[in-house]
Design a protein around this motif. Structure first.
Motif, PDB file in Angstrom:
ATOM      1  N   LEU A 198      -6.025   6.894 -14.499  1.00  0.00           N
ATOM      2  CA  LEU A 198      -4.873   6.100 -14.955  1.00  0.00           C
ATOM      3  C   LEU A 198      -3.814   5.979 -13.867  1.00  0.00           C
ATOM      4  CD1 LEU A 198      -4.352   7.319 -18.620  1.00  0.00           C
ATOM      5  CD2 LEU A 198      -4.947   5.023 -17.893  1.00  0.00           C
ATOM      6  N   ALA A 199      -3.554   7.068 -13.164  1.00  0.00           N
ATOM      7  CA  ALA A 199      -2.550   7.029 -12.098  1.00  0.00           C
ATOM      8  C   ALA A 199      -2.979   6.079 -10.986  1.00  0.00           C
ATOM      9  CB  ALA A 199      -2.325   8.434 -11.538  1.00  0.00           C
ATOM     10  N   THR A 200      -4.242   6.123 -10.619  1.00  0.00           N
ATOM     11  CA  THR A 200      -4.736   5.225  -9.578  1.00  0.00           C
ATOM     12  C   THR A 200      -4.698   3.768 -10.037  1.00  0.00           C
ATOM     13  OG1 THR A 200      -6.182   6.994  -8.797  1.00  0.00           O
ATOM     14  CG2 THR A 200      -6.673   4.773  -8.035  1.00  0.00           C
ATOM     15  N   LEU A 201      -5.130   3.523 -11.268  1.00  0.00           N
ATOM     16  CA  LEU A 201      -5.126   2.157 -11.803  1.00  0.00           C
ATOM     17  C   LEU A 201      -3.714   1.583 -11.864  1.00  0.00           C
ATOM     18  CD1 LEU A 201      -6.708  -0.156 -13.269  1.00  0.00           C
ATOM     19  CD2 LEU A 201      -6.017   0.975 -15.375  1.00  0.00           C
ATOM     20  N   PHE A 202      -2.765   2.353 -12.379  1.00  0.00           N
ATOM     21  CA  PHE A 202      -1.410   1.840 -12.491  1.00  0.00           C
ATOM     22  C   PHE A 202      -0.714   1.714 -11.141  1.00  0.00           C
ATOM     23  CE2 PHE A 202      -1.794   2.165 -16.975  1.00  0.00           C
ATOM     24  CZ  PHE A 202      -0.857   1.285 -17.471  1.00  0.00           C
ATOM     25  N   SER A 203      -1.098   2.531 -10.169  1.00  0.00           N
ATOM     26  CA  SER A 203      -0.485   2.345  -8.850  1.00  0.00           C
ATOM     27  C   SER A 203      -1.016   1.081  -8.187  1.00  0.00           C
ATOM     28  CB  SER A 203      -0.737   3.571  -7.968  1.00  0.00           C
ATOM     29  OG  SER A 203      -2.101   3.681  -7.662  1.00  0.00           O
ATOM     30  N   ILE A 204      -2.233   0.666  -8.519  1.00  0.00           N
ATOM     31  CA  ILE A 204      -2.770  -0.583  -7.973  1.00  0.00           C
ATOM     32  C   ILE A 204      -2.172  -1.780  -8.719  1.00  0.00           C
ATOM     33  CG2 ILE A 204      -4.862  -1.977  -7.756  1.00  0.00           C
ATOM     34  CD1 ILE A 204      -6.358   0.653  -7.235  1.00  0.00           C
ATOM     35  N   VAL A 205      -2.115  -1.687 -10.047  1.00  0.00           N
ATOM     36  CA  VAL A 205      -1.613  -2.797 -10.848  1.00  0.00           C
ATOM     37  C   VAL A 205      -0.118  -3.007 -10.589  1.00  0.00           C
ATOM     38  CG1 VAL A 205      -1.170  -3.555 -13.221  1.00  0.00           C
ATOM     39  CG2 VAL A 205      -3.364  -2.584 -12.612  1.00  0.00           C
ATOM     40  N   LEU A 240       0.822  -1.206   0.000  1.00  0.00           N
ATOM     41  CA  LEU A 240       0.000   0.000   0.000  1.00  0.00           C
ATOM     42  C   LEU A 240       0.857   1.258   0.000  1.00  0.00           C
ATOM     43  CD1 LEU A 240      -2.874   1.191   0.198  1.00  0.00           C
ATOM     44  CD2 LEU A 240      -2.566   1.180   2.678  1.00  0.00           C
ATOM     45  N   VAL A 241       1.898   1.272   0.807  1.00  0.00           N
ATOM     46  CA  VAL A 241       2.789   2.431   0.852  1.00  0.00           C
ATOM     47  C   VAL A 241       3.487   2.617  -0.492  1.00  0.00           C
ATOM     48  CG1 VAL A 241       4.922   3.315   1.892  1.00  0.00           C
ATOM     49  CG2 VAL A 241       3.111   2.413   3.335  1.00  0.00           C
ATOM     50  N   CYS A 242       3.932   1.534  -1.106  1.00  0.00           N
ATOM     51  CA  CYS A 242       4.578   1.640  -2.425  1.00  0.00           C
ATOM     52  C   CYS A 242       3.602   2.177  -3.475  1.00  0.00           C
ATOM     53  CB  CYS A 242       5.123   0.278  -2.856  1.00  0.00           C
ATOM     54  SG  CYS A 242       6.564  -0.245  -1.925  1.00  0.00           S
ATOM     55  N   GLY A 243       2.349   1.734  -3.433  1.00  0.00           N
ATOM     56  CA  GLY A 243       1.348   2.236  -4.367  1.00  0.00           C
ATOM     57  C   GLY A 243       1.068   3.712  -4.170  1.00  0.00           C
ATOM     58  N   ILE A 244       0.984   4.149  -2.917  1.00  0.00           N
ATOM     59  CA  ILE A 244       0.732   5.564  -2.637  1.00  0.00           C
ATOM     60  C   ILE A 244       1.926   6.420  -3.039  1.00  0.00           C
ATOM     61  CG2 ILE A 244       0.373   7.217  -0.754  1.00  0.00           C
ATOM     62  CD1 ILE A 244      -1.406   5.083   0.557  1.00  0.00           C
ATOM     63  N   VAL A 245       3.135   5.943  -2.798  1.00  0.00           N
ATOM     64  CA  VAL A 245       4.333   6.687  -3.196  1.00  0.00           C
ATOM     65  C   VAL A 245       4.399   6.814  -4.716  1.00  0.00           C
ATOM     66  CG1 VAL A 245       6.862   6.554  -3.290  1.00  0.00           C
ATOM     67  CG2 VAL A 245       5.680   6.194  -1.135  1.00  0.00           C
ATOM     68  N   MET A 246       4.088   5.734  -5.430  1.00  0.00           N
ATOM     69  CA  MET A 246       4.109   5.793  -6.889  1.00  0.00           C
ATOM     70  C   MET A 246       3.032   6.735  -7.408  1.00  0.00           C
ATOM     71  SD  MET A 246       4.115   2.731  -9.647  1.00  0.00           S
ATOM     72  CE  MET A 246       2.405   2.540  -9.978  1.00  0.00           C
ATOM     73  N   LEU A 247       1.849   6.702  -6.827  1.00  0.00           N
ATOM     74  CA  LEU A 247       0.761   7.588  -7.230  1.00  0.00           C
ATOM     75  C   LEU A 247       1.139   9.044  -7.002  1.00  0.00           C
ATOM     76  CD1 LEU A 247      -2.284   7.858  -8.081  1.00  0.00           C
ATOM     77  CD2 LEU A 247      -2.782   7.817  -5.642  1.00  0.00           C
ATOM     78  N   ALA A 248       1.648   9.355  -5.829  1.00  0.00           N
ATOM     79  CA  ALA A 248       2.016  10.736  -5.522  1.00  0.00           C
ATOM     80  C   ALA A 248       3.155  11.226  -6.409  1.00  0.00           C
ATOM     81  CB  ALA A 248       2.396  10.855  -4.050  1.00  0.00           C
ATOM     82  N   THR A 249       4.159  10.390  -6.610  1.00  0.00           N
ATOM     83  CA  THR A 249       5.287  10.781  -7.455  1.00  0.00           C
ATOM     84  C   THR A 249       4.850  11.028  -8.886  1.00  0.00           C
ATOM     85  OG1 THR A 249       6.756   9.450  -6.079  1.00  0.00           O
ATOM     86  CG2 THR A 249       7.596  10.126  -8.216  1.00  0.00           C
ATOM     87  N   SER A 250       4.033  10.136  -9.436  1.00  0.00           N
ATOM     88  CA  SER A 250       3.617  10.297 -10.827  1.00  0.00           C
ATOM     89  C   SER A 250       2.761  11.544 -11.010  1.00  0.00           C
ATOM     90  CB  SER A 250       2.874   9.059 -11.313  1.00  0.00           C
ATOM     91  OG  SER A 250       1.697   8.854 -10.569  1.00  0.00           O
TER      92      SER A 250
END
Length: 140
Positions: free
Chosen positions: A132-139, A15-25
């Motif tokens: 798209l950002a949310t989808l790719f952070s989950i995938v 979850l933390v990795c997904g949130i970090v990727m979402l915020a960064t992107s």
């Protein structure tokens, strides 16, 4: 987030990795769009986005399989930005430079230009970019 769970990471770490990727992107995409407007290079945004779309998205998808560092979500966020810029670049590409100058000459301040000009133009692409950002952070 899904590859991290498949590799045996805890749900909290994924979850933390997904949130970090979402915020960064999203931050990289916003910074890039603002710099494009500041430099007045709106016409080149679409070409640059198309040139970087497939290589960056492919590397972003394959990165967790090859790199197991703590900075992987941040790198994925940077590499995901061309995909997120594509929906935003389509309406910006058709924009005439004289429209902004006309709005300024008619007395529209920055807030009025944002509300009456930019928001209707970029509302749907912005929602698509966030999706798209949310989808790719989950995938991922």
């Amino acid at each position: 987030m899904i590859p991290y769970l498949a590799l045996g990471a805890s749900a909290y770490t994924a979850l933390v990795c997904g949130i970090v990727m979402l915020a960064t992107s999203l931050l990289v995409t916003a910074a890039f769009v603002l710099s494009v407007f500041a430099l007045r290079t709106e016409q080149h945004l679409y070409t640059l986005t198309l040139a970087l779309l497939l290589p960056c998205t492919g590397i972003c998808m394959a990165l967790p399989a090859f790199v197991h560092a703590t900075t992987t979500p941040i790198l994925q966020g940077f590499l995901l930005s061309p995909l997120l810029l594509l929906p935003l670049s389509l309406p910006i590409r058709t924009l005439q430079r004289s429209w902004i100058a006309t709005a300024q000459e008619l007395g529209a301040n920055k807030l009025a230009r944002l509300y009456f000009f930019w928001w209707p133009l970029l509302k749907k692409p912005l929602v698509l970019t966030l999706s798209l950002a949310t989808l790719f952070s989950i995938v991922q």
